[in-house]
Design a protein around this motif. Structure first.
Motif, short mmCIF file in Angstrom:
data_model
loop_
_atom_site.label_atom_id
_atom_site.label_comp_id
_atom_site.label_asym_id
_atom_site.label_seq_id
_atom_site.Cartn_x
_atom_site.Cartn_y
_atom_site.Cartn_z
N UNK A 14 0.80 -1.22 0.00
CA UNK A 14 0.00 0.00 0.00
C UNK A 14 0.84 1.28 0.00
N UNK A 15 2.05 1.19 0.43
CA UNK A 15 2.86 2.41 0.53
C UNK A 15 2.72 3.06 1.89
N UNK A 16 1.53 3.48 2.25
CA UNK A 16 1.28 4.06 3.56
C UNK A 16 0.00 3.48 4.15
N UNK A 17 -0.12 3.57 5.46
CA UNK A 17 -1.31 3.10 6.16
C UNK A 17 -2.53 3.89 5.72
N UNK A 18 -2.37 5.18 5.45
CA UNK A 18 -3.50 6.03 5.05
C UNK A 18 -4.12 5.58 3.74
N UNK A 19 -3.29 5.13 2.80
CA UNK A 19 -3.81 4.67 1.51
C UNK A 19 -4.70 3.45 1.72
N UNK A 20 -4.23 2.53 2.53
CA UNK A 20 -5.02 1.33 2.82
C UNK A 20 -6.31 1.68 3.54
N UNK A 21 -6.22 2.59 4.52
CA UNK A 21 -7.42 2.94 5.28
C UNK A 21 -8.42 3.70 4.40
N UNK A 22 -7.93 4.54 3.50
CA UNK A 22 -8.83 5.23 2.57
C UNK A 22 -9.59 4.22 1.73
N UNK A 23 -8.89 3.21 1.24
CA UNK A 23 -9.55 2.19 0.42
C UNK A 23 -10.61 1.45 1.24
N UNK A 24 -10.27 1.08 2.46
CA UNK A 24 -11.24 0.38 3.31
C UNK A 24 -12.43 1.27 3.62
N UNK A 25 -12.20 2.54 3.85
CA UNK A 25 -13.29 3.46 4.17
C UNK A 25 -14.24 3.62 2.98
N UNK A 26 -13.68 3.75 1.78
CA UNK A 26 -14.53 3.89 0.60
C UNK A 26 -15.28 2.59 0.31
N UNK A 27 -14.64 1.45 0.54
CA UNK A 27 -15.32 0.15 0.43
C UNK A 27 -16.51 0.10 1.38
N UNK A 28 -16.30 0.57 2.58
CA UNK A 28 -17.31 0.53 3.64
C UNK A 28 -18.60 1.24 3.21
N UNK A 29 -18.48 2.23 2.33
CA UNK A 29 -19.63 3.05 1.94
C UNK A 29 -20.49 2.40 0.86
N UNK A 30 -20.10 1.24 0.39
CA UNK A 30 -20.92 0.47 -0.57
C UNK A 30 -21.31 1.28 -1.81
N UNK A 31 -20.36 2.02 -2.36
CA UNK A 31 -20.61 2.74 -3.60
C UNK A 31 -21.13 4.15 -3.44
N UNK A 32 -21.43 4.56 -2.22
CA UNK A 32 -21.91 5.93 -2.00
C UNK A 32 -20.74 6.90 -2.05
N UNK A 33 -20.92 8.08 -2.65
CA UNK A 33 -19.83 9.06 -2.70
C UNK A 33 -19.51 9.63 -1.33
N UNK A 34 -18.36 10.24 -1.22
CA UNK A 34 -17.92 10.85 0.04
C UNK A 34 -17.46 12.28 -0.24
N UNK A 35 -17.65 13.15 0.72
CA UNK A 35 -17.18 14.53 0.60
C UNK A 35 -15.76 14.64 1.15
N UNK A 36 -15.10 15.73 0.82
CA UNK A 36 -13.76 15.94 1.34
C UNK A 36 -13.79 16.01 2.85
N UNK A 37 -14.80 16.66 3.42
CA UNK A 37 -14.89 16.78 4.88
C UNK A 37 -15.04 15.41 5.54
#
Length: 372
Positions: free
Chosen positions: A153-176
């Motif tokens: 992954x390179x960094x822990x943040x990259x992996x966590x970002x991927x997991x977080x976006x997966x968690x949303x089941x296709x729903x978009x996310x805002x920058x905030x």
């Protein structure tokens, strides 16, 4: 989809062949007037769907359907018969549909549409050529067939970002939302820059793994689309969201979905945002399991219902509905020994974790059967 037709009357087979010709995604691979020969040939043909009559010599269609399903899990059964009196018994084989002769084209259109949806659930598109596999139940991993270890992954943040976006089941996310989840909620210049770099690294990684973006697609709105058959969590939630109840049309797919849940969601990952999803997944697993067990029980398949409920209790030792449903089933089966053992397990759980006792109706029954 490959289909075979089984009917002891050749004119009925010819008519159904003619009706199925208009569907470009359906191939009639074979037809049989003898059910025993059809059963022998099944392994070589490997059909996705079986259309079969019920009232046949040598072996009736219901018995044949049960044998086929026992040998080839996931096969779709459609009964075609001239008699309505078989309808109730046919549910023992949980067919996708029950067509009456003569078959009306509009009615067949609806059946074929159900076939397509069921086939997609049981055999997701792209599964045969997936180069990626994502596991969220248990230890998280993103792997390829060529990689013996997890993706770098390179960094822990990259992996966590991927997991977080997966968690949303296709729903978009805002920058905030992303900053809140990954960077502690401080929406300043440093956090914004860190997020930009993290998103860039994730896009680069995903593009290297799936250049055609057929399996994983990260949108500009930070929505993450996952193709069927790639991710256990995505497939599980997709089924849960699309199936409010379990019936003969989705029972096979429900059993496969339950098998995806091998361990708690993202266990071992320290992600605060995943706590709510963990609870949702557990609740959906219990709902699907209880519905599937009820479906089996109502059709007289008590052994199958028992297996589903036992698995539910193993996954969730605190499920009161799981315990009481299993106790009710043992009462129906008059299995006194199993009832007594499961009642004691239930009572111990309630006392240890909730300082409560089982409902009186179960306690009374335990006193009646414990010495039998």
């Amino acid at each position: 989809m490959r289909v075979i037709l089984i009917d002891d009357e050749q004119p009925a087979i010819d008519e159904l062949c003619y009706l199925l010709e208009k569907y470009p995604d359906i191939e009639v691979a074979a037809s049989f007037t003898n059910p025993l020969r059809a059963l022998e040939a099944m392994g070589n043909i490997k059909p996705d769907v079986v259309f079969l009559d019920i009232d046949m010599p040598h072996m009736d269609g219901l018995e044949l359907a049960l044998q086929i399903q026992a040998l080839y899990a996931g096969i779709i059964v459609v009964f075609v018969t001239a008699y309505t009196r078989f309808a109730l018994d046919s549910f023992k084989a949980y067919p996708l549909d029950y067509l009456l002769k003569p078959i009306k084209e509009a009615r067949l259109d609806a059946t074929v549409e159900h076939m397509r949806k069921q086939h997609e659930l049981v055999h997701p598109q792209n599964t045969h050529d997936n180069k990626l596999r994502i596991n969220c139940f248990g230890k998280f991993s993103l792997t390829t067939p060529d990689a013996a270890t997890d993706i770098k992954w390179g960094t822990r943040r990259v992996k966590e970002l991927f997991m977080y976006l997966l968690d949303r089941c296709g729903f978009p996310a805002t920058r905030s939302e992303l900053i809140q989840a990954l960077f502690g909620g401080v929406d300043d210049k440093k956090s914004a820059n860190n997020m930009y770099v993290t998103v860039y690294k994730l896009r680069s990684l995903l593009d290297s793994l799936d250049p055609g973006r057929k399996l994983i697609k990260l949108g500009e709105d930070y929505s993450l689309e996952i193709a069927p058959g790639v991710c256990d969590y995505s497939d599980f939630m997709r089924f849960a969201q699309q199936n409010a109840a379990i019936n003969q049309k989705n029972a096979v797919a429900a059993a496969k979905v339950l098998n995806l849940y091998t361990a708690p969601y993202l266990s071992g990952e320290d992600c605060v945002w995943a706590v709510d999803t963990t609870a949702v997944v557990e609740a959906e697993y219990e709902r699907i399991a209880l519905d599937l067990a009820g479906f089996h029980s109502s059709a007289g398949r008590l052994h199958e219902a028992e297996n589903v409920l036992v698995a539910l209790i193993q996954k969730n030792p605190f499920t009161e509905y799981g315990f009481t449903s299993l106790l009710d089933l043992y009462i129906e089966k008059a299995d006194h020994k199993a009832y007594a053992a499961k009642f004691m397990e239930y009572a111990q759980m309630l006392k240890r974790d909730l300082d409560e006792s089982p409902p009186e109706v179960y306690t009374k029954h335990y006193k009646v059967v414990k010495n039998k």
